[in-house]
Design an enzyme around this catalytic site. Structure first.
Site, mmCIF file in Angstrom:
data_model
loop_
_atom_site.group_PDB
_atom_site.id
_atom_site.type_symbol
_atom_site.label_atom_id
_atom_site.label_comp_id
_atom_site.label_asym_id
_atom_site.label_seq_id
_atom_site.Cartn_x
_atom_site.Cartn_y
_atom_site.Cartn_z
ATOM 1 C CE LYS A 288 -3.901 2.274 2.319
ATOM 2 N NZ LYS A 288 -4.651 2.182 3.850
ATOM 3 C CB SER B 213 -8.124 4.808 3.504
ATOM 4 O OG SER B 213 -7.144 3.887 4.131
ATOM 5 C CB SER C 255 -8.618 1.564 6.007
ATOM 6 O OG SER C 255 -9.076 3.034 6.298
#
Length: 504
Positions: free
Chosen positions: A116, A192, A216
């Protein structure tokens, strides 16, 4: 698909997958699209490792298959903001050489994985989805989770998209645009960690890193039909320190519980840069993947089921899928009771903590840079600047009360089951479903952020689909430090109701 081999002789993808299928069970092997041959990109990390060990598949073949999948599908999904094929292939060749010598570097040697774009990665820019981030570097350091993956031999293929500064529960922003859900391209994968979830769900690598400050990991896992766990806070070291403080967790995202457990064991290792990190777990936290008796895993567990967590609105299709999943635990011999932990409404307190973190994260930006921010991010940053120290401490007091209540609750209940998210994936590019237009993402994330406030381990695993074909996630919550128990329950459910053979 033609597979290139770096071994003497060649074997096609079907032969390699057949060997892995024989080792791990036919039900575990995902199906390709209609009319499409399965490829190594459709295998789990466990299956890849078995194939590497038997010599039926090379890491080079697996990485090539993943890179081809990225080339084919990423233009539609926008899951990756950076792909480094040459570096990935070089790492795959080195892994293949280690496997030929019988000397794998670690537990994930040769497994394709993605990072990520909030985790530092040596040699690659980490922009956190923000137009205000400098691309100049120098990029000389790995975050702990990246370092542990690299040390284990995982092959890093690229970085996944995130909303700007990972601020919301969907994945879109000014820098990288809109990320889409592989089950329905018109919908969001959540956020996210939406890029990581979309990558894993679509076969662009079986493993990816995620962060979770208010849902997230669990929100996108639910929306895309993959697994994700927010471990006990501090179990996975975090560096640089998050502006969101002790709300922010790092954890694995994977297609199967076995892969999730294996990756968690790898990344939950010490790192001196995180002064607040917990001691590593006892050896064997990843061994839940070796268990095959679902009843033995959960028999006698005292499990609480809260369908609304004190009155949250839940889509009827989500409620139905979760209720059906809870019934499975009863069938397996757990003692299930429908009850509620009686948590106070914590949304405003979470806003104080979260928005203060955003204000800190954007501290030092020029007026011109602020004008470039995602409008929603700019709004909550401005609100975060209005809070006083008393406001912050009052929110922390409520957080401590929530922790006390959950501690007492878990004295009577080993686990808590809830929906992971009360809705399914909605239109991509929106912060909230149309019926909640104008509301912040926290309006529909009430099952997730309370357990960031209490720092408990919480996972989302796929538990069904709506008639429209969208995934639904079951949330499994345990008391602090009971990560192995959460994984055991997730594994039991995976055995009883396998999902890996259903893919976008």
């Amino acid at each position: 698909m033609t597979i290139r081999s770096d071994r003497a002789g060649t074997e096609d993808a079907g032969a390699a997958i057949g060997t892995a299928e024989g080792a791990l069970g036919a039900a575990a092997v995902p199906h390709a699209r209609p009319g499409e041959l399965a490829t190594p990109a459709d295998l789990s990390a466990e299956q890849l490792l078995t194939a590497y060990a038997t010599g039926s598949l090379s890491p080079v073949e697996a990485v090539d298959a993943v890179l081809e999948r990225i080339e084919r599908d990423n233009p539609a999904l926008n899951a990756f903001c950076l792909v480094r094929p040459d570096e990935a292939r070089e790492a795959a060749r080195a892994s293949a050489a280690r496997w030929r010598r019988g000397e794998p570097a670690g537990a994930l040697d040769g497994v394709p994985a993605s990072i990520k774009d909030v985790h530092l990665t040596r040699g690659w820019p980490t922009l956190k989805g923000s137009v205000t981030s400098s691309q100049e570097g120098p990029w000389e350091e790995d975050s702990p989770v990246t370092a542990r993956l690299r040390e284990s031999g995982a092959v890093l293929v690229g970085k996944t998209t995130t909303p700007e500064l990972a601020w919301k529960g969907v994945t879109d922003g000014p820098l990288t645009g809109v990320t889409r859900n592989p089950w329905d391209l018109s919908t969001t994968p959540g956020g996210s960690s939406g890029g990581s979830a979309a990558a894993v769900a679509s076969g662009m690598g079986p493993l990816s890193t995620g962060t979770d400050g208010g849902g997230s990991i669990r929100i996108p896992a639910s929306f895309t039909g993959v697994c994700g766990i927010k471990p006990t806070w501090g179990l996975v070291p975090h560096y640089p320190a998050s502006p969101f403080g002790s709300l922010a967790h790092t954890g694995p995202m994977a297609r199967t519980v076995g892969d999730m457990a294996l990756m968690l064991e790898v990344v939950a290792q010490p790192d001196p840069r995180d002064w607040a990190a917990l001691a590593p777990p006892a050896p064997g936290i990843g061994d839940v993947r070796l268990r095959t008796d679902a009843e033995e895993l959960v028999r006698g567990m005292r499990i609480a089921y809260s369908p609304t967590l004190g009155g949250l609105d839940v889509d009827p299709e989500v409620a139905r899928a979760v209720a059906d999943a809870v019934a499975v635990f009863e069938e397996l011999g757990a003692r299930v009771e429908e009850t509620d932990p009686d948590l106070p409404d914590s949304r405003e307190a979470f806003h104080v903590l979260w928005y203060s973190g955003v204000a800190k994260a954007t501290d030092g930006l020029t007026d011109r840079q602020r004008d470039l921010l995602d409008p929603g991010l700019r709004e909550i940053a401005e609100e975060g600047l209005t809070y006083s120290a008393k406001d912050y401490l009052t929110a922390m007091a409520l957080r401590m009360e929530m922790g006390l209540r959950m501690g007492r609750f878990h004295a009577e209940h080993d686990l808590l089951l809830t929906p992971a998210v009360p809705v399914t994936a909605f239109e991509a590019g929106l912060e909230s479903p149309p019926e909640l237009e104008g509301e912040r993402w926290t309006a529909w994330a009430g099952f997730s952020y309370p357990f960031n406030m209490t720092q408990q381990p919480a996972a989302s695993v796929p538990c069904g689909f709506t008639p429209a074909g969208l995934p639904v996630g079951l949330q499994v919550v345990g008391p602090r430090h009971a990560d192995a128990r959460v994984l055991a329950a997730c594994r039991a459910f995976e055995i009883a109701r396998p999902w890996a053979d259903r893919r976008p």
